[in-house]
Design an enzyme around this catalytic site. Sequence first.
Site, PDB file in Angstrom:
ATOM      1  N   SER A   4       0.842  -1.199   0.000  1.00  0.00           N
ATOM      2  CA  SER A   4       0.000   0.000   0.000  1.00  0.00           C
ATOM      3  C   SER A   4       0.877   1.248   0.000  1.00  0.00           C
ATOM      4  O   SER A   4       2.100   1.168   0.088  1.00  0.00           O
ATOM      5  CB  SER A   4      -0.932   0.018   1.227  1.00  0.00           C
ATOM      6  OG  SER A   4      -0.173   0.105   2.421  1.00  0.00           O
ATOM      7  N   ILE A  23       3.150   4.458  -0.404  1.00  0.00           N
ATOM      8  CA  ILE A  23       4.299   4.804  -1.240  1.00  0.00           C
ATOM      9  C   ILE A  23       4.918   3.559  -1.867  1.00  0.00           C
ATOM     10  O   ILE A  23       5.335   3.573  -3.023  1.00  0.00           O
ATOM     11  CB  ILE A  23       5.346   5.568  -0.403  1.00  0.00           C
ATOM     12  CG1 ILE A  23       4.782   6.915   0.042  1.00  0.00           C
ATOM     13  CG2 ILE A  23       6.637   5.777  -1.192  1.00  0.00           C
ATOM     14  CD1 ILE A  23       5.629   7.637   1.068  1.00  0.00           C
ATOM     15  N   GLY A  24       4.974   2.457  -1.110  1.00  0.00           N
ATOM     16  CA  GLY A  24       5.569   1.231  -1.631  1.00  0.00           C
ATOM     17  C   GLY A  24       4.837   0.715  -2.858  1.00  0.00           C
ATOM     18  O   GLY A  24       5.463   0.351  -3.869  1.00  0.00           O
ATOM     19  N   TYR A  32       9.834   7.327  16.238  1.00  0.00           N
ATOM     20  CA  TYR A  32       9.778   7.379  14.769  1.00  0.00           C
ATOM     21  C   TYR A  32      10.855   8.308  14.230  1.00  0.00           C
ATOM     22  O   TYR A  32      11.627   7.947  13.343  1.00  0.00           O
ATOM     23  CB  TYR A  32       8.398   7.846  14.302  1.00  0.00           C
ATOM     24  CG  TYR A  32       8.253   7.909  12.799  1.00  0.00           C
ATOM     25  CD1 TYR A  32       7.980   6.756  12.060  1.00  0.00           C
ATOM     26  CD2 TYR A  32       8.385   9.116  12.119  1.00  0.00           C
ATOM     27  CE1 TYR A  32       7.849   6.801  10.683  1.00  0.00           C
ATOM     28  CE2 TYR A  32       8.258   9.170  10.744  1.00  0.00           C
ATOM     29  CZ  TYR A  32       7.990   8.015  10.028  1.00  0.00           C
ATOM     30  OH  TYR A  32       7.873   8.070   8.659  1.00  0.00           O
TER      31      TYR A  32
END
Length: 345
Positions: free
Chosen positions: A12, A14-15, A193
């Site tokens: 899903s 950007i990948g 993160y």
Amino acid sequence: MEKIVVVTGANSGIGLALCHRLLSEDGRLRLCLACRNMKRAEAARAALLVSHGGARVDLLHLDVGSVQSVLSAAEELKARYHRVDFLYLNAGIMPNPTVDIRAFFKGLFSRNVINMFATAEGLLTQQDQLNSDGLQEVFATNLFGHFLLIKELEPLLCQPGHTSRLVWTSSSNARRSAFSIQDIQHRCGKEPYSSSKYASDMLSMALNKHKNEQGLFSSVVCPGLVMTNLTYGILPSFFWTLIMPFMWLIRIFTNTFTLTPYNGAEALHWLFLQKPESLDPRAKYHSLTSGLGTNYTEPRRMDLDDEMTEVFFSKLLELEREVRRNLSKKTADSEHYQQYLNEIQ
């Protein structure tokens, strides 16, 4: 010659957008979607084959947050392929994000609004936890699992007379102020993160120093502000409904608001077309979109310290050795226990 491309977190966002763009660029390549959720991976593969009939798209189960999953996936890759040309290190998590609502609305009507959305500095924290390997979950998923995968795949990545590429999906949220060399897993902080993304920037530079002579080159990408499942999870859905028109308006004045996964994948796709020797190992390649909707890539110097980067790399190597020792001990204990059960039956 057929290129072999592996993309982590490809089901899903950007990948997946990157996979569509790569197949549009070169229909002859062999693409491997390395994903944790195989049901979603199968759906992504089906969507890619609808748009790119005849494409060679493989699936691989990989949870980069699990040491055992990484090791198993690496063995499967080595059994399937004789080399890997591109390894896109895209999978990542941001668990339990918490937004300072007061700071959000204060920033929304200030001159700092663009920087606030672009970096989430002073706005966004997360609640991290230990995984089953005893590692911090964000560190393990966003960085260490990928590092271990690279180490395991060195026979496919580092071959005489052959050049291979690593491409990390980093973030504008990658800030030195969130990272501590004394706490590389970010056990004591509230911005795991940001810390993990800054760590990936450092690791990319260290890998270039240690692996370029073996034909392995590493690059870092910032996709800009992209609306993905990760982004939508930061705020309740009604907030996004309220502010999305405002964000599209801001996009006219700033090139970092790429917004769509297709636009966010611009720099990852651009790097696929470049010769690695021409790239700057200290640069982060940003996906940018003009007010008129034109996508382009721009390198920007990363805030990295050479000495700290080397210390960090050494710490990662030591952690890798410790994790492997623990895994070997756990496996041996399990085998002894099974042997004991067999004896008493």
